[in-house]
Design an enzyme around this catalytic site. Structure first.
Site, PDB file in Angstrom:
ATOM      1  N   ASP A 197       0.826  -1.209   0.000  1.00 42.43           N
ATOM      2  CA  ASP A 197       0.000   0.000   0.000  1.00 42.43           C
ATOM      3  C   ASP A 197       0.863   1.262   0.000  1.00 42.43           C
ATOM      4  O   ASP A 197       1.987   1.255   0.493  1.00 42.43           O
ATOM      5  CB  ASP A 197      -0.916  -0.028   1.242  1.00 42.43           C
ATOM      6  CG  ASP A 197      -2.068   0.947   1.123  1.00 42.43           C
ATOM      7  OD1 ASP A 197      -2.304   1.486   0.031  1.00 42.43           O
ATOM      8  OD2 ASP A 197      -2.727   1.185   2.148  1.00 42.43           O
TER       9      ASP A 197
ATOM     10  N   ASN B 235     -10.601  -2.576  -6.218  1.00 43.29           N
ATOM     11  CA  ASN B 235      -9.796  -1.735  -7.121  1.00 43.29           C
ATOM     12  C   ASN B 235     -10.494  -1.403  -8.441  1.00 43.29           C
ATOM     13  O   ASN B 235     -10.100  -0.474  -9.135  1.00 43.29           O
ATOM     14  CB  ASN B 235      -8.434  -2.388  -7.404  1.00 43.29           C
ATOM     15  CG  ASN B 235      -7.472  -2.309  -6.237  1.00 43.29           C
ATOM     16  OD1 ASN B 235      -6.568  -3.125  -6.090  1.00 43.29           O
ATOM     17  ND2 ASN B 235      -7.651  -1.321  -5.370  1.00 43.29           N
TER      18      ASN B 235
END
Ligand code: FPP
Length: 239
Positions: A17, A65
């Site tokens: 991340d 996503n």
């Protein structure tokens, strides 16, 4: 503190991340963060193989996503395809078995074909298994297993009292992959974000504020040393 090569985890899972924030902090478009992130992923895969850790999962594309801008999604697909194209010879040389973990069929056809080709060509490699979690969600993984099991019960092939933990695991996307020993999440966020859920039940968690594009060998070793200092009791008492 030195890394003890005899006490390494069997399976490391990583939530990579902070790519977007890394790029933003440099005044760059988000996709530059992903580009640098893919290079870092290559280095960490190599280091994992070099250390002799047998399983590595990288969370590369989540179910959530799809909600990103179309251009960003396309860049992620391009980086994945580029990775698979360029690294196949390296995987063969290093003995890396590749596995896509998730609902891969929903990806563009060309990428699906590439994933299947690399899975097929590397399936007998023995040194390390690299799982890329692609179009993966932990809740969806569990629900999919429940549906598959319900079908088996309906057809009379399985009876409810025989649904043990081991049987359940066989219906997840990771039937042959041992549960992770260590989960690393970069960028300072303290959550699991619908990554492996069933599989993380007893996993040691390690969070670092470092953004994924800045995660390097040194940071990786720090995470592994932290893991080695933990006492894993699995609910028992250690004398
Ligand atoms: C999270 O950062 C990262 C992703 C959603 C994508 C991860 C993909 C790669 C590193 C590239 C492809 C991988 C390989 C193995 C070739 P973010 O964009 O959510 O960062 P932010 O939270 O700062 O916005």
């Amino acid at each position: 503190m030195e890394l003890d090569l005899k006490k390494l985890p069997t399976h490391v899972a990583i939530i990579m991340d902070g790519n977007g924030r890394w790029a933003k902090s440099r005044g760059l478009p988000r996709v530059y963060g992903h580009k640098k992130g893919a290079e870092v992923a290559r280095n960490i895969i190599d280091k994992t193989c070099e250390l002799g850790i047998p399983y590595l999962t990288l969370f590369a594309f989540s179910k959530e996503n799809w909600q990103r801008p179309e251009h960003e999604i396309q860049v992620l697909f391009m980086l994945l395809e580029d990775y698979l194209n360029k690294e196949l010879p390296e995987m063969q040389k290093k003995g890396i078995r590749f596995r896509g973990v998730g609902d891969i069929e929903e990806f563009p056809e060309r990428l699906v074909k590439k994933i299947k080709e690399v899975e097929e060509k590397t399936k007998n490699n023995k040194n390390m298994t690299l799982c890329l979690a692609l179009n993966y969600g932990g809740k969806q993984d569990i629900l999919r297993a429940v549906r598959l099991i319900a079908e088996k019960v309906k057809s009379g092939e399985l009876s409810p009292e025989n649904i043990s933990e081991e049987v359940f695991k066989k219906y997840l996307h990771t039937p042959d992959i041992p549960d992770p020993d260590l989960l690393i999440r970069t960028s300072g966020e303290l959550r699991i974000s619908n990554f492996y859920l069933f599989q993380l039940a007893y996993t040691e968690l390690y969070f670092t504020p470092v953004f994924w594009p800045d995660f390097n060998e040194e940071e990786y070793i720090k995470a592994l040393i932290s893991y080695q200092q933990r006492e894993r009791r699995f609910g028992k008492v250690n004398d």
